[in-house]
Design a protein around this motif. Structure first.
Motif, PDB file in Angstrom:
ATOM      1  N   THR A  35     -29.565   3.275  22.908  1.00 49.91           N
ATOM      2  CA  THR A  35     -28.136   2.795  22.863  1.00 49.91           C
ATOM      3  C   THR A  35     -28.140   1.253  23.705  1.00 49.91           C
ATOM      4  O   THR A  35     -28.622   1.273  24.729  1.00 49.91           O
ATOM      5  N   ALA A  36     -26.753   0.499  23.239  1.00 44.02           N
ATOM      6  CA  ALA A  36     -26.761  -0.561  24.087  1.00 44.02           C
ATOM      7  C   ALA A  36     -25.018  -0.677  24.236  1.00 44.02           C
ATOM      8  O   ALA A  36     -24.467  -0.418  23.105  1.00 44.02           O
ATOM      9  N   ASP A  37     -24.435  -1.139  25.246  1.00 41.07           N
ATOM     10  CA  ASP A  37     -23.239  -1.034  25.231  1.00 41.07           C
ATOM     11  C   ASP A  37     -22.691  -2.601  25.822  1.00 41.07           C
ATOM     12  O   ASP A  37     -23.129  -3.194  26.905  1.00 41.07           O
ATOM     13  N   LEU A  38     -21.898  -3.264  24.866  1.00 36.52           N
ATOM     14  CA  LEU A  38     -21.518  -4.663  25.190  1.00 36.52           C
ATOM     15  C   LEU A  38     -20.052  -4.635  25.842  1.00 36.52           C
ATOM     16  O   LEU A  38     -19.510  -5.862  26.054  1.00 36.52           O
ATOM     17  N   ASP A  39     -19.203  -3.463  25.812  1.00 30.13           N
ATOM     18  CA  ASP A  39     -17.956  -3.440  26.052  1.00 30.13           C
ATOM     19  C   ASP A  39     -17.909  -3.164  27.633  1.00 30.13           C
ATOM     20  O   ASP A  39     -18.734  -2.754  28.319  1.00 30.13           O
ATOM     21  N   PRO A  40     -16.894  -4.304  28.220  1.00 28.29           N
ATOM     22  CA  PRO A  40     -16.937  -4.433  29.871  1.00 28.29           C
ATOM     23  C   PRO A  40     -16.254  -2.989  30.263  1.00 28.29           C
ATOM     24  O   PRO A  40     -16.344  -2.667  31.532  1.00 28.29           O
ATOM     25  N   GLN A  41     -15.701  -2.258  29.413  1.00 30.30           N
ATOM     26  CA  GLN A  41     -15.460  -0.868  29.851  1.00 30.30           C
ATOM     27  C   GLN A  41     -16.330  -0.109  30.237  1.00 30.30           C
ATOM     28  O   GLN A  41     -16.109   0.915  31.099  1.00 30.30           O
ATOM     29  N   ALA A  42     -17.501  -0.093  29.530  1.00 27.11           N
ATOM     30  CA  ALA A  42     -18.699   0.701  29.804  1.00 27.11           C
ATOM     31  C   ALA A  42     -18.544   2.349  29.761  1.00 27.11           C
ATOM     32  O   ALA A  42     -19.106   3.045  30.119  1.00 27.11           O
ATOM     33  N   THR A  43     -17.670   2.521  28.678  1.00 26.37           N
ATOM     34  CA  THR A  43     -17.525   3.952  28.212  1.00 26.37           C
ATOM     35  C   THR A  43     -18.786   4.662  27.830  1.00 26.37           C
ATOM     36  O   THR A  43     -19.275   5.698  27.981  1.00 26.37           O
ATOM     37  N   LEU A  44     -19.592   3.733  26.915  1.00 22.67           N
ATOM     38  CA  LEU A  44     -20.871   4.423  26.536  1.00 22.67           C
ATOM     39  C   LEU A  44     -21.794   4.456  27.419  1.00 22.67           C
ATOM     40  O   LEU A  44     -22.579   5.467  27.851  1.00 22.67           O
ATOM     41  N   THR A  45     -21.873   3.745  28.522  1.00 26.31           N
ATOM     42  CA  THR A  45     -22.701   3.540  29.699  1.00 26.31           C
ATOM     43  C   THR A  45     -22.445   4.730  30.546  1.00 26.31           C
ATOM     44  O   THR A  45     -23.529   5.445  30.890  1.00 26.31           O
ATOM     45  N   ILE A  46     -21.157   4.957  30.890  1.00 32.53           N
ATOM     46  CA  ILE A  46     -20.898   6.095  31.578  1.00 32.53           C
ATOM     47  C   ILE A  46     -21.198   7.348  30.733  1.00 32.53           C
ATOM     48  O   ILE A  46     -21.823   8.297  31.726  1.00 32.53           O
ATOM     49  N   TRP A  47     -21.096   7.581  29.746  1.00 33.90           N
ATOM     50  CA  TRP A  47     -21.476   8.626  28.873  1.00 33.90           C
ATOM     51  C   TRP A  47     -22.988   8.888  28.832  1.00 33.90           C
ATOM     52  O   TRP A  47     -23.486  10.072  29.292  1.00 33.90           O
ATOM     53  N   SER A  48     -23.690   8.002  28.951  1.00 36.01           N
ATOM     54  CA  SER A  48     -25.217   8.121  28.914  1.00 36.01           C
ATOM     55  C   SER A  48     -25.496   8.549  30.379  1.00 36.01           C
ATOM     56  O   SER A  48     -26.544   9.296  30.475  1.00 36.01           O
ATOM     57  N   ARG A  49     -25.107   7.971  31.450  1.00 33.38           N
ATOM     58  CA  ARG A  49     -25.362   8.549  32.711  1.00 33.38           C
ATOM     59  C   ARG A  49     -25.059   9.938  33.024  1.00 33.38           C
ATOM     60  O   ARG A  49     -25.645  10.530  33.823  1.00 33.38           O
ATOM     61  N   ARG A  50     -24.203  10.440  32.293  1.00 29.41           N
ATOM     62  CA  ARG A  50     -23.707  12.048  32.467  1.00 29.41           C
ATOM     63  C   ARG A  50     -24.562  12.782  31.711  1.00 29.41           C
ATOM     64  O   ARG A  50     -24.373  14.168  31.570  1.00 29.41           O
ATOM     65  N   ARG A  51     -25.318  12.231  30.379  1.00 27.80           N
ATOM     66  CA  ARG A  51     -25.915  13.200  29.520  1.00 27.80           C
ATOM     67  C   ARG A  51     -27.014  14.055  30.290  1.00 27.80           C
ATOM     68  O   ARG A  51     -27.899  13.918  31.126  1.00 27.80           O
ATOM     69  N   PRO A  52     -26.840  15.461  30.222  1.00 29.02           N
ATOM     70  CA  PRO A  52     -27.537  16.333  30.664  1.00 29.02           C
ATOM     71  C   PRO A  52     -29.156  16.381  30.471  1.00 29.02           C
ATOM     72  O   PRO A  52     -29.347  15.893  29.091  1.00 29.02           O
ATOM     73  N   LYS A  53     -29.941  16.720  31.073  1.00 33.70           N
ATOM     74  CA  LYS A  53     -31.499  16.653  30.469  1.00 33.70           C
ATOM     75  C   LYS A  53     -31.870  18.097  29.749  1.00 33.70           C
ATOM     76  O   LYS A  53     -32.997  18.153  29.175  1.00 33.70           O
ATOM     77  N   THR A  54     -30.575  18.761  29.410  1.00 32.86           N
ATOM     78  CA  THR A  54     -31.048  19.997  28.315  1.00 32.86           C
ATOM     79  C   THR A  54     -31.003  19.597  27.126  1.00 32.86           C
ATOM     80  O   THR A  54     -31.048  20.363  26.056  1.00 32.86           O
ATOM     81  N   VAL A  55     -30.448  18.175  26.808  1.00 34.40           N
ATOM     82  CA  VAL A  55     -30.196  17.822  25.375  1.00 34.40           C
ATOM     83  C   VAL A  55     -31.277  16.636  25.145  1.00 34.40           C
ATOM     84  O   VAL A  55     -31.613  16.042  26.141  1.00 34.40           O
ATOM     85  N   PRO A  56     -31.352  16.139  23.838  1.00 41.00           N
ATOM     86  CA  PRO A  56     -32.347  15.149  23.689  1.00 41.00           C
ATOM     87  C   PRO A  56     -31.752  13.868  24.494  1.00 41.00           C
ATOM     88  O   PRO A  56     -30.941  13.350  24.330  1.00 41.00           O
ATOM     89  N   ALA A  57     -32.872  13.337  25.106  1.00 42.62           N
ATOM     90  CA  ALA A  57     -32.574  11.933  25.788  1.00 42.62           C
ATOM     91  C   ALA A  57     -32.371  10.930  25.184  1.00 42.62           C
ATOM     92  O   ALA A  57     -33.128  10.456  24.004  1.00 42.62           O
ATOM     93  N   ILE A  58     -31.564   9.799  25.393  1.00 39.92           N
ATOM     94  CA  ILE A  58     -31.060   8.719  24.661  1.00 39.92           C
ATOM     95  C   ILE A  58     -31.111   7.522  25.628  1.00 39.92           C
ATOM     96  O   ILE A  58     -30.173   7.206  26.198  1.00 39.92           O
ATOM     97  N   PRO A  59     -32.326   6.753  25.576  1.00 42.50           N
ATOM     98  CA  PRO A  59     -32.287   5.712  26.554  1.00 42.50           C
ATOM     99  C   PRO A  59     -31.184   4.700  26.322  1.00 42.50           C
ATOM    100  O   PRO A  59     -30.591   4.695  25.163  1.00 42.50           O
ATOM    101  N   HIS A  60     -30.769   4.121  27.262  1.00 43.79           N
ATOM    102  CA  HIS A  60     -29.509   3.302  27.253  1.00 43.79           C
ATOM    103  C   HIS A  60     -29.639   1.761  28.113  1.00 43.79           C
ATOM    104  O   HIS A  60     -30.081   1.945  29.038  1.00 43.79           O
ATOM    105  N   PHE A  61     -29.026   0.968  27.480  1.00 46.75           N
ATOM    106  CA  PHE A  61     -28.800  -0.440  28.230  1.00 46.75           C
ATOM    107  C   PHE A  61     -27.602  -1.023  28.199  1.00 46.75           C
ATOM    108  O   PHE A  61     -26.937  -0.843  27.355  1.00 46.75           O
ATOM    109  N   LYS A  62     -27.143  -1.275  29.373  1.00 43.62           N
ATOM    110  CA  LYS A  62     -25.677  -2.078  29.648  1.00 43.62           C
ATOM    111  C   LYS A  62     -26.122  -3.542  29.630  1.00 43.62           C
ATOM    112  O   LYS A  62     -26.671  -3.996  30.347  1.00 43.62           O
ATOM    113  N   VAL A  63     -25.422  -4.111  28.546  1.00 43.80           N
ATOM    114  CA  VAL A  63     -25.851  -5.423  28.298  1.00 43.80           C
ATOM    115  C   VAL A  63     -24.520  -6.345  28.465  1.00 43.80           C
ATOM    116  O   VAL A  63     -23.655  -6.085  27.665  1.00 43.80           O
TER     117      VAL A  63
END
Length: 227
Positions: A35-63
């Motif tokens: 996933t990639a986040d172009l929104d300055p509010q960075a909601t997707l980025t924050i979600w990505s950082r909180r993602r637990p290790k018990t579920v499939p990992a989704i690499p992320h870029f704040k751009v």
């Protein structure tokens, strides 16, 4: 690699909610998702950082918009099957960068609330995408129970293509998001089937019957209860 661009030109329609839930659904389906986040509010980025290790990992870029061209480089994203890009409402402030993303998008997902105010706001964008022959689909989001939305559907269908599956107005989307989860991460939740159905439609629009060979050969990832 396929690029899915989530955009509407309007705030509050659930772009980030739809982006992260469909990304999770794709990951469970066996795709290598980023996933990639172009929104300055960075909601997707924050979600990505909180993602637990018990579920499939989704690499992320704040751009930043100044670096958006990196999302057009297949070499930079080698090894992934799908890139999910979340955009801010103010896309008109970066016309050149946004047009470049549109030009490379395999599908533009346009979320909208099921009201005429929202539909009238996104309809010009849908018509523009159709005129530019860009693959796009609108998705009715935050649909309240027992509310007739057929008139809104008809209006949107005059502007472009509409996903046949509606996304219900569930507070659990926000609750799960606060933990870095999508509802597809929650076994037995009604939103799991709902989002899987939307993903099935979107997947068909992007890949048709031909999915990445690795996914065809692999097995769907098992869901485990999230902490």
């Amino acid at each position: 690699m396929k690029r899915l661009l989530f955009s509407a030109g309007k705030g509050g329609v659930g772009k980030t909610t739809l982006c992260r839930n469909l990304a999770a659904a794709a990951a469970y389906g066996g795709l290598r998702v980023v996933t990639a986040d172009l929104d300055p509010q960075a909601t997707l980025t924050i979600w990505s950082r909180r993602r637990p290790k018990t579920v499939p990992a989704i690499p992320h870029f704040k751009v930043a918009w100044s670096e958006a061209d990196a999302l057009l480089d297949d070499g930079e994203l080698e090894g992934f099957d799908a890139l999910f890009i979340d955009t801010p409402p103010s896309i008109e402030t970066q016309p050149a960068a946004f047009q470049a993303l549109l030009g490379r998008a395999d599908l533009v997902v346009v979320p909208t609330r099921a009201t005429f105010d929202d539909a009238e706001s996104v309809a010009p964008f849908l018509k523009h995408l159709r005129e530019e022959q860009r693959p796009a689909v609108a998705v009715l989001n935050f649909v309240k129970p027992r509310v007739n939305v057929n008139a809104v559907k008809s209006f949107l269908l005059d502007a472009g293509e509409l996903c046949p599956v509606e996304v219900a107005d569930r507070t659990d989307y926000a609750r799960a998001g606060a933990k870095g989860l999508g509802l597809v991460d929650v076994p037995g939740h009604a939103g799991l089937d709902e989002m899987q159905a939307v993903w099935s439609y979107v997947r068909g629009k992007v890949w048709g019957r031909e999915l990445p060979k690795r996914q065809i050969a692999g097995k769907e990832k098992k869901r485990v209860p999230a902490a």
